[in-house]
Design an enzyme around this catalytic site. Structure first.
Site, short mmCIF file in Angstrom:
data_model
loop_
_atom_site.label_atom_id
_atom_site.label_comp_id
_atom_site.label_asym_id
_atom_site.label_seq_id
_atom_site.Cartn_x
_atom_site.Cartn_y
_atom_site.Cartn_z
N ASP A 99 30.03 23.86 -21.71
CA ASP A 99 30.24 22.93 -20.62
C ASP A 99 31.54 23.31 -19.90
O ASP A 99 32.56 23.51 -20.55
CB ASP A 99 30.37 21.50 -21.18
CG ASP A 99 29.61 20.49 -20.35
OD1 ASP A 99 29.86 20.42 -19.14
OD2 ASP A 99 28.79 19.75 -20.93
N ASP A 200 30.03 20.78 -15.06
CA ASP A 200 30.18 19.34 -14.91
C ASP A 200 30.50 18.96 -13.46
O ASP A 200 31.38 19.58 -12.84
CB ASP A 200 31.33 18.89 -15.82
CG ASP A 200 31.39 17.40 -16.01
OD1 ASP A 200 30.44 16.85 -16.59
OD2 ASP A 200 32.39 16.78 -15.61
N GLU A 250 25.78 20.62 -12.59
CA GLU A 250 25.46 19.18 -12.54
C GLU A 250 25.79 18.74 -11.12
O GLU A 250 26.94 18.75 -10.71
CB GLU A 250 26.30 18.40 -13.54
CG GLU A 250 25.83 16.97 -13.64
CD GLU A 250 26.86 16.01 -14.21
OE1 GLU A 250 26.47 14.93 -14.66
OE2 GLU A 250 28.06 16.31 -14.17
N HIS A 324 23.18 13.17 -22.31
CA HIS A 324 24.18 12.30 -22.94
C HIS A 324 24.66 11.18 -22.01
O HIS A 324 25.43 10.33 -22.43
CB HIS A 324 25.37 13.14 -23.38
CG HIS A 324 26.09 13.76 -22.22
ND1 HIS A 324 25.51 14.72 -21.42
CD2 HIS A 324 27.32 13.54 -21.71
CE1 HIS A 324 26.36 15.06 -20.47
NE2 HIS A 324 27.47 14.35 -20.61
N ASP A 325 24.21 11.19 -20.75
CA ASP A 325 24.62 10.15 -19.80
C ASP A 325 23.49 9.17 -19.49
O ASP A 325 23.66 8.25 -18.69
CB ASP A 325 25.05 10.78 -18.47
CG ASP A 325 26.31 11.63 -18.61
OD1 ASP A 325 27.16 11.30 -19.45
OD2 ASP A 325 26.42 12.61 -17.86
C1 GLC Z 1 29.55 14.25 -16.04
C2 GLC Z 1 29.32 14.20 -17.54
C3 GLC Z 1 29.74 12.85 -18.02
C4 GLC Z 1 31.20 12.66 -17.72
C5 GLC Z 1 31.51 12.91 -16.24
C6 GLC Z 1 32.97 13.12 -16.03
O1 GLC Z 1 28.74 13.40 -15.34
O2 GLC Z 1 28.01 14.52 -17.84
O3 GLC Z 1 29.49 12.66 -19.38
O4 GLC Z 1 31.59 11.38 -18.07
O5 GLC Z 1 30.89 14.06 -15.75
O6 GLC Z 1 33.35 14.35 -16.58
#
Ligand code: GLC
Length: 549
Positions: A99, A200, A250, A324-325
């Site tokens: 990540d 991310d 992402e 995980h979100d």
């Molecule tokens: C992304 C991650 C999440 C995190 C956020 C801030 O959305 O997947 O888990 O809280 O970024 O880094």
């Protein structure tokens, strides 16, 4: 059809290290724990692991707040453990994607410590500092984790930007020194032999001038800023293009048109992006994700079908139901109210996703049909997003009552995905001999890997089969996508075409029998189904079947 590339044929498995496997009894998952489960992943048949952050971190956001990008969090082990994990994975033919969290760092990162130390520190401009406006924050921009996106810092009497928690200050990507530092760090990991990065919130790295203006304005836009493609092209030229690796960005707030740039087939930026439209269809206008609203299949189909056809030949899709979100897919899109329905609908969801065009992602425990966990009070929660949202929606704005908010947290909260992986029916689901940092879902006695691995009818065995099919039938990887019956409220039927073959996928997103429309006529060879015996005239409750002709 497009170019052949390994990451198109791959199935990716996401590990959330803190909750995967604890080897020491500390109650926290760790790298040695992951090593001990590589054979399990090999048996499942996945090709790539995406590892959520394992870097040094104060863990305000479970590692998405990094204080040293080139060190392993002692909670998870050492760099030697990391090297061992990488080599043990590679021995088994499994790649590892890490990540990359570089929209922001932790406020404990030495860069930020320097940056906040004085207005004229050389690293001041590595973050985004502004004067206040009329005695308040520079503008009205909101953080993704609730509240103002600006934090006042006493020492130098200015505000810094944090799109997430206040312990996650945003890096200033407009500063070339920041970009170079990030590229150097990426090379450090690639030179170790890692196989890629999941990036991310990469769609947020470039800020619009209005977003960061100290003018008291709305500051609204945070995604796809003016220089994001320029920076990714630069990253690609300077780093990515020198390695045989994969990247997935992402990309919250990304449109199909934007994705064609981020994940363009020429490969000048990233290989694919995660879009979030389909997991936003059950949001509420006022309370966002904090609602019990149930999705409508028509909307889900419409969104994902548009992505399938929109990117055809131009860019590559990534396919996911959860991570995980997100809450657990079977609880959200399927039916976990009985054991029978849980298994049936978890398998149907797997069929539906794995037969679409794109690279499928499996989130740890999804292959067991793990469900949301009972959340009865804030004491059951660990997530900073939940606590911040509670403060805002329940305490400050009073839009939701405590009971309403708790129900919404139980349905949508990120902690649902973060309970320990359910390995067996022993104490704490076999995750840890100590007290887990977050309690195991009590249903581990029935839902666990040990039971499912040996059961040919389990959700696990079904995922294994789907993964195998991907390796056997090129149409699953390369075929184009055509949706049938787009307006049907319960059926999702689609075809894929490739090399003169047609793949037909028929999914029933309801617990009712449906008389079989001609578009879903069962013909050719049945490749896989979640029923042992099918009906010629009806589609069975939560059925998911795939034919090849
Ligand atoms: C992304 C991650 C999440 C995190 C956020 C801030 O959305 O997947 O888990 O809280 O970024 O880094």
């Amino acid at each position: 059809m497009g170019k052949k590339e390994w990451w198109k044929e791959a199935v990716i498995y996401q590990i959330y290290p803190r909750s995967f496997k604890d080897s020491t009894g500390s109650g926290e998952g760790d790298l040695k724990g992951i090593i001990s489960k590589l054979d399990y992943l090999k048996d499942l048949g996945i090709d790539v692991i995406w590892l959520s952050p394992v870097y040094a971190s104060p863990m305000v956001d479970n590692g998405y707040d990094i204080s040293n990008y080139e060190a392993i969090n002692p909670l998870f082990g050492s760099m030697a453990d990391f090297d061992e994990m990488l080599s043990e994975a590679h021995k088994r033919g499994i790649k590892i994607v890490m990540d990359l969290v570089v929209n922001h760092s932790s406020d404990e990162h030495p860069w930020f410590i320097e940056s906040r130390s004085s207005r004229d520190n050389p690293k001041r401009d590595w973050y985004i500092w502004r004067d206040g406006f009329n005695g308040g924050p520079p503008n009205q921009l909101r953080s993704v984790f609730s509240g103002s996106a600006w934090q006042f810092d006493e020492k130098t009497a200015q505000y810094y930007l944090h799109l997430f928690a206040s312990a996650q200050p945003d890096l200033n990507w407009d500063n070339p020194a920041v970009r170079d530092a990030v590229y150097r760090m990426m090379k450090f990991w690639f030179d170790k032999g890692i196989d890629g990065f999941r990036m991310d919130v990469i769609s947020m790295i470039s800020k619009f001038p209005a977003t960061v203006a100290a003018d008291g304005g709305k500051g609204a836009n945070i995604c796809n800023g003016p220089h994001v493609h320029e920076y990714l092209e630069e990253m690609n030229k300077k780093v990515l293009s020198h390695y045989d690796i994969m990247t997935v960005g992402e990309a919250a707030g990304v449109t199909i048109d934007e994705a064609k740039r981020y994940a363009n087939a020429e490969g000048t930026e990233l290989n694919m992006v995660f879009q979030f439209e389909h997991v936003g269809i059950d949001e509420d206008a006022e309370t966002g994700k904090w609602t019990l609203k149930r999705y409508r299949l028509r909307d889900l189909k419409k969104v994902l079908s548009a992505w399938e056809t929109g990117l055809e030949g131009k860019a590559w899709n990534s396919l996911f139901w959860d991570n995980h979100d997100q809450p657990r897919a079977v609880s959200r899109f399927g039916d976990d109210s009985t054991e029978e329905l849980r298994q049936r609908s978890a398998k149907m969801l797997a069929v539906c996703l794995h037969m679409m065009k794109g690279t499928p992602y499996i989130y740890q425990g999804e292959e067991l049909g793990m469900t949301n966990t009972p959340i009865r009070s804030l004491e059951d929660c660990r997530d900073v997003e939940i606590f911040n949202a509670w403060k805002e929606l329940v305490e400050e704005k009073k839009i939701l009552s405590p009971a309403e908010m708790l129900a919404a947290i139980a349905a949508r909260g990120r902690d649902n995905a973060r309970t320990p992986m359910q390995w067996d029916d022993s104490l704490n689901a076999g995750f840890s001999t100590g007290k887990p940092w977050i309690p195991a879902n009590p249903n581990y006695k029935t839902i666990n890997a040990a039971a499912q691995v040996k059961d040919p009818a389990s959700v696990y065995s079904f995922y294994k089969k789907l993964i195998r099919l991907r390796k056997e039938y090129p149409v699953i990887v390369h075929g184009d996508y055509e949706v049938l019956l787009p307006d049907d409220e319960r059926l999702w039927v689609y075809r894929r075409h490739y090399g003169g073959k047609t793949l037909l996928t028929v999914c029933n997103f309801s617990g009712k029998k449906i008389s079989r429309p001609s578009e879903a006529k069962a013909e050719g060879k049945l490749l896989v189904s979640n029923y042992d015996s099918l009906s010629a005239s009806e589609i069975l409750p939560w059925e998911g079947s795939v034919y090849l002709f």
